[in-house]
Design an enzyme around this catalytic site. Structure first.
Site, short mmCIF file in Angstrom:
data_model
loop_
_atom_site.label_atom_id
_atom_site.label_comp_id
_atom_site.label_asym_id
_atom_site.label_seq_id
_atom_site.Cartn_x
_atom_site.Cartn_y
_atom_site.Cartn_z
N THR A 120 0.81 -1.21 0.00
CA THR A 120 0.00 0.00 0.00
C THR A 120 0.85 1.27 0.00
O THR A 120 1.97 1.26 0.52
CB THR A 120 -0.89 0.02 1.27
OG1 THR A 120 -1.52 1.29 1.38
CG2 THR A 120 -0.08 -0.20 2.54
N TYR A 144 -2.06 0.34 10.01
CA TYR A 144 -2.26 -0.36 8.74
C TYR A 144 -0.99 -0.31 7.90
O TYR A 144 -0.47 -1.34 7.45
CB TYR A 144 -3.45 0.27 7.99
CG TYR A 144 -3.54 -0.19 6.56
CD1 TYR A 144 -3.78 -1.53 6.28
CD2 TYR A 144 -3.35 0.69 5.50
CE1 TYR A 144 -3.83 -1.98 4.97
CE2 TYR A 144 -3.41 0.26 4.20
CZ TYR A 144 -3.65 -1.07 3.94
OH TYR A 144 -3.69 -1.51 2.65
N1 UFG Z 1 -12.67 10.83 3.49
C1 UFG Z 1 -13.63 11.75 3.84
N2 UFG Z 1 -14.88 11.29 4.16
C2 UFG Z 1 -15.18 9.96 4.16
C3 UFG Z 1 -14.19 9.03 3.79
C4 UFG Z 1 -12.93 9.51 3.48
O1 UFG Z 1 -13.37 12.96 3.88
O2 UFG Z 1 -16.33 9.61 4.48
C5 UFG Z 1 -11.32 11.31 3.12
C6 UFG Z 1 -10.24 10.75 4.00
O3 UFG Z 1 -10.09 11.53 5.18
C7 UFG Z 1 -9.04 10.79 3.08
C8 UFG Z 1 -9.65 10.56 1.68
O4 UFG Z 1 -11.03 10.85 1.81
O5 UFG Z 1 -8.47 12.05 3.11
C9 UFG Z 1 -9.50 9.15 1.20
O6 UFG Z 1 -9.93 8.28 2.24
P1 UFG Z 1 -10.23 6.73 2.00
O7 UFG Z 1 -10.77 6.18 3.28
O8 UFG Z 1 -11.06 6.56 0.79
O9 UFG Z 1 -8.82 6.12 1.65
P2 UFG Z 1 -7.40 6.26 2.40
O10 UFG Z 1 -6.57 7.22 1.61
O11 UFG Z 1 -7.56 6.53 3.85
O12 UFG Z 1 -6.82 4.80 2.29
C10 UFG Z 1 -6.88 4.07 1.08
C11 UFG Z 1 -6.87 2.61 1.43
C12 UFG Z 1 -5.57 2.24 2.02
C13 UFG Z 1 -4.43 2.72 1.18
C14 UFG Z 1 -4.53 4.15 0.85
C15 UFG Z 1 -3.43 4.49 -0.10
O13 UFG Z 1 -7.90 2.28 2.35
O14 UFG Z 1 -5.55 0.84 2.10
O15 UFG Z 1 -5.80 4.41 0.28
O16 UFG Z 1 -3.52 5.75 -0.63
F1 UFG Z 1 -3.28 2.54 1.84
#
Ligand code: UFG
Length: 327
Positions: A120, A144
């Site tokens: 990741t 994670y």
């Molecule tokens: N976000 C919101 N509201 C929500 C959900 C997410 O504002 O309801 C924001 C988060 O704070 C973040 C962005 O949208 O800034 C992306 O969040 P995600 O939960 O969609 O994804 P993440 O970037 O946290 O994580 C994902 C995968 C990981 C991976 C990562 C790599 O879950 O496994 O991308 O970039 F490591």
């Protein structure tokens, strides 16, 4: 046409795994999916066969691997939600680290020495350079990411001590669904941005929370590199060809090399759905880096990967078409 292979796929009934299994089937490979169905679904396995099993139970795992005698393993099974990992770190270390070690032991016992590993972008933490290439320091800021760094380290040590070889694919933000419409993100508790936005458009949530508007980014919200799940699936098929042909280890970023902010994703989701769903701006979510964008030149040059779906509206449209089908 490349030689058909026998591939053992952990987590092949899950979101990314099921898209990859379909691509492996299309490429002519013989697939055995090993999945505990904790977040995956039997109906999502569109090629090969499914054995229900848990990587925590090393006995049945060893037996299944020894009986199938695969040419290679693709290891998707893992816990993947950043925020959850901050709340439940031990669950993440057990499921992602201990269970991966079980798999490596079982592979070693069965004489299987080729692995494609789901890593990741979270291994980089807050990268100093954007886009981040694979030489960027590993400095995870959540359990994670730390769990994935630990396994990458174990893989490197194992490769140094034996004929074991692997490709670690570092995924950026995987999204979208197969345009043919039979599979997609079906884990109800998913907290990923695009899924949450579309479920809010559908009325399953009263509003979408935007976590943090004071990041050092142009509009104050986090930036991510969203990659369509079928382009990622194809990266696995190519990584498999690469490792079987060259017998070399590699670590490869999987992303398009450009990012979109949370606000841009929300606006695109509103346009695609034609629904002006409510949003609420709130504080930062624990464990979130401000920006993650992939430098993916290495994936392209080593495997010949050429993405087909580098188009945020298309990604969101396929996710929306899928979301509307879900009960
Ligand atoms: N976000 C919101 N509201 C929500 C959900 C997410 O504002 O309801 C924001 C988060 O704070 C973040 C962005 O949208 O800034 C992306 O969040 P995600 O939960 O969609 O994804 P993440 O970037 O946290 O994580 C994902 C995968 C990981 C991976 C990562 C790599 O879950 O496994 O991308 O970039 F490591």
């Amino acid at each position: 046409m490349n030689k058909p292979l026998k591939i053992f796929v952990t987590g092949g009934a899950g979101y990314i795994g099921s898209h990859c299994v379909k691509a492996l089937g299309r490429a002519g490979h013989d697939v055995l999916v090993y999945d505990n169905l904790s977040t995956g679904h039997e109906w999502a396995v569109l090629a090969g066969r499914l054995v229900r099993g848990d990587l925590a139970d090393i006995g049945p795992l060893k037996e299944t691997l020894a009986a199938f005698r695969p040419d290679a393993v693709i290891h998707f099974a893992a816990s993947i939600q950043v925020e959850e990992s901050v709340r439940l770190p031990l669950q993440y270390y057990r499921n992602n680290v201990i269970n991966s070690l079980n798999l490596l032991e079982a592979m070693s016992a069965a004489g299987v020495s080729r692995l494609i590993y789901s890593s990741t972008a979270a291994v980089y933490g807050i990268p100093q350079t954007i886009p981040a290439d694979e030489t960027a320091p590993l400095a995870p800021i959540n359990p994670y990411g730390a769990s994935k760094v630990m396994v990458e380290r174990a893989l490197a040590d194992l490769a140094a001590s034996s004929d074991f070889r692997y490709v670690a694919l570092r995924y950026f933000n995987v999204a979208g669904a197969d345009p043919e419409g039979l599979i997609g993100q079906a884990y109800r508790e998913s907290t990923h941005l695009i899924t949450r936005a579309l479920k809010t458009a559908k009325g399953e949530f009263p509003k979408l929370m935007i976590y943090g508007t004071d990041y050092p980014t142009p509009d104050g919200t986090c930036i991510r590199d969203y990659i369509h799940v079928n382009d990622l699936a194809q990266a696995h098929v190519l990584a498999l060809q690469y490792i079987m042909k060259n017998g070399k280890t590699a670590t490869l970023n999987c992303g398009y090399g450009r990012g979109f902010s949370v606000r841009e994703v929300v606006e695109t989701a509103r346009q695609i759905t034609s629904i002006d769903f409510p949003v609420e701006e709130t504080g930062r979510r624990a464990g979130d880096p401000p920006a993650l964008i992939a430098e993916s030149a290495r994936l392209r040059s080593l495997t010949g990967w050429q993405p087909q779906y580098d188009d945020l509206p298309f990604i969101i449209r396929t996710a929306w078409d899928w979301e509307k089908k879900l009960p």
